[in-house]
Design a protein around this motif. Structure first.
Motif, PDB file in Angstrom:
ATOM      1  N   TRP A 172       3.474  -2.477   6.131  1.00 42.07           N
ATOM      2  CA  TRP A 172       2.903  -1.340   5.401  1.00 42.07           C
ATOM      3  C   TRP A 172       3.758  -0.128   5.765  1.00 42.07           C
ATOM      4  O   TRP A 172       3.946   0.173   6.943  1.00 42.07           O
ATOM      5  N   HIS A 173       4.273   0.551   4.745  1.00 44.00           N
ATOM      6  CA  HIS A 173       5.203   1.647   5.045  1.00 44.00           C
ATOM      7  C   HIS A 173       4.927   2.843   4.153  1.00 44.00           C
ATOM      8  O   HIS A 173       5.056   2.764   2.931  1.00 44.00           O
ATOM      9  N   GLY A 174       4.540   3.944   4.752  1.00 44.61           N
ATOM     10  CA  GLY A 174       4.273   5.150   3.998  1.00 44.61           C
ATOM     11  C   GLY A 174       5.471   6.059   3.845  1.00 44.61           C
ATOM     12  O   GLY A 174       5.397   7.059   3.118  1.00 44.61           O
TER      13      GLY A 174
ATOM     14  N   PHE B 175       2.638  -0.127   0.403  1.00 45.12           N
ATOM     15  CA  PHE B 175       2.827   1.320   0.530  1.00 45.12           C
ATOM     16  C   PHE B 175       1.673   2.013  -0.164  1.00 45.12           C
ATOM     17  O   PHE B 175       0.980   1.423  -1.012  1.00 45.12           O
ATOM     18  N   GLY B 176       1.449   3.269   0.178  1.00 45.81           N
ATOM     19  CA  GLY B 176       0.314   4.004  -0.361  1.00 45.81           C
ATOM     20  C   GLY B 176       0.685   4.924  -1.500  1.00 45.81           C
ATOM     21  O   GLY B 176       1.827   4.956  -1.975  1.00 45.81           O
ATOM     22  N   GLU B 177      -0.324   5.675  -1.943  1.00 46.38           N
ATOM     23  CA  GLU B 177      -0.131   6.677  -2.990  1.00 46.38           C
ATOM     24  C   GLU B 177      -0.918   7.924  -2.596  1.00 46.38           C
ATOM     25  O   GLU B 177      -2.133   7.961  -2.720  1.00 46.38           O
TER      26      GLU B 177
ATOM     27  N   SER C 168       3.210  11.599  -4.373  1.00 45.74           N
ATOM     28  CA  SER C 168       3.845  10.305  -4.599  1.00 45.74           C
ATOM     29  C   SER C 168       3.181   9.608  -5.777  1.00 45.74           C
ATOM     30  O   SER C 168       2.070   9.965  -6.183  1.00 45.74           O
TER      31      SER C 168
ATOM     32  N   TYR D  59      -7.743  -0.702   5.416  1.00 45.23           N
ATOM     33  CA  TYR D  59      -6.758   0.154   6.078  1.00 45.23           C
ATOM     34  C   TYR D  59      -7.455   0.952   7.174  1.00 45.23           C
ATOM     35  O   TYR D  59      -8.606   1.361   7.024  1.00 45.23           O
TER      36      TYR D  59
ATOM     37  N   GLN E 226       2.303  -1.527  10.315  1.00 45.85           N
ATOM     38  CA  GLN E 226       2.842  -0.216   9.955  1.00 45.85           C
ATOM     39  C   GLN E 226       3.496   0.404  11.182  1.00 45.85           C
ATOM     40  O   GLN E 226       2.816   0.784  12.133  1.00 45.85           O
TER      41      GLN E 226
END
Length: 299
Positions: free
Chosen positions: A16-18, A45-47, A51, A171, A277
């Motif tokens: 998991w990479h932000g 990955f997140g939002e 982004s 998460y 992460q």
């Protein structure tokens, strides 16, 4: 059947990479390709503010050949259900089913920033799924149909993830949450929690970095603190970036073996897939992912 096929496809360990949306595209593509080469099965990955998940997924898919690229999560308030459905079909068709759509209601402060009204998240997600299922798609049929998972913390959202999606992507959770989530989901659906990791053996330094680059931000979001209260944490644990007890429960820090053990605890509790992460004060934490990869794959 879709759930089991999905678990097999993404494997037991992902990333998991932000940070990939905050670096130049060329650097993000290079990092994604290396994460794939290291043997991780999925790249999540997140939002968040500033982004956008679907274009980011396309960028990462174009830089890789085998790894599943997953939104963790795409915010339901950012695009309507028809657009989300079409995007999932387009990316699944273009990249041989390697796209996994993770959906969630996000958090009130972040939704409010976008000018929307955050209310009744369970009902909002259910209605969004209804609209996705009813949405037309102009392209050719995609086989298998694109899979989706839900960001789910509490029992009712987990139940919805079991009933209306391929499973759940929790998460900022503990291993105890993973065990509880498996009980709610039952044996079939995918359970893919995120686990923050930090290769640092000095307790004071590790906890300081964890607070500065992870827990302090998320403890300002009531969905996460509300979930942690279910597992015995209280106001005293949420202050000043998190108590030692909370930081240690959320962030796996120490040497490679300590992190491998924490990931294994999630698997033992019922996780099919754990996305690690890396917490890094600077850079993308790729050094940590390189060091961890052999041990996590072997586990």
């Amino acid at each position: 059947m879709q759930q089991h096929a999905l678990a097999s496809r993404i494997g037991r360990i992902g990333v998991w990479h932000g940070g990939l949306s905050r670096v130049p595209a060329a650097q993000a593509r290079e990092a994604a390709a290396e994460i794939e080469q290291l043997g991780y099965g999925a790249l999540w990955f997140g939002e968040g503010p500033g982004s956008e998940a679907i274009s980011q997924a396309a960028l990462l898919l174009s830089a890789t050949e085998r790894i599943t690229v997953a939104t963790g999560i795409a915010n339901i308030w950012v695009r309507d259900a028809s657009a989300a459905s079409a995007a999932a079909h387009n990316l699944a068709a273009a990249y041989d089913g390697r796209f996994l759509l993770g959906l969630g209601a996000s958090h009130a402060p972040l939704v409010d920033q976008r000018g929307h009204t955050y209310a009744k998240p369970l009902a909002a997600v259910r209605a969004y799924l209804d609209a996705m299922d009813a949405a037309p798609y102009a392209g050719p049929a995609v086989d298998p149909a694109p899979a989706r998972v839900l960001a789910a913390l509490g029992p009712k959202m987990l139940e919805l993830a079991a009933a209306r999606a391929a499973g759940a992507h929790p998460y900022f959770v503990t291993t105890e949450h993973t065990a509880r989530a498996r009980e709610v989901l039952g044996a079939g659906p995918l359970l893919a929690p995120e686990q923050a990791v930090l290769l640092e053996t000095d307790p004071e330094k590790a906890r300081s970095l964890a607070r500065a680059h992870h827990t302090r931000f998320y403890l300002e979001l009531p969905n996460y603190t509300g979930n942690l209260r279910r597992f015995g944490f209280g106001d005293e644990d949420f202050a000043d970036g998190g108590s030692d007890r909370l930081v240690d429960a959320i962030v796996a820090w120490g040497d490679v073996d300590a992190i491998r053990r924490r990931v294994q605890e999630h698997h033992d509790a019922g996780a099919d897939h754990v996305s690690v992460q890396p917490i890094a004060a600077d850079g993308l934490g790729l050094e940590q992912l390189r060091e961890l990869a052999p041990a996590l794959r072997a586990g």
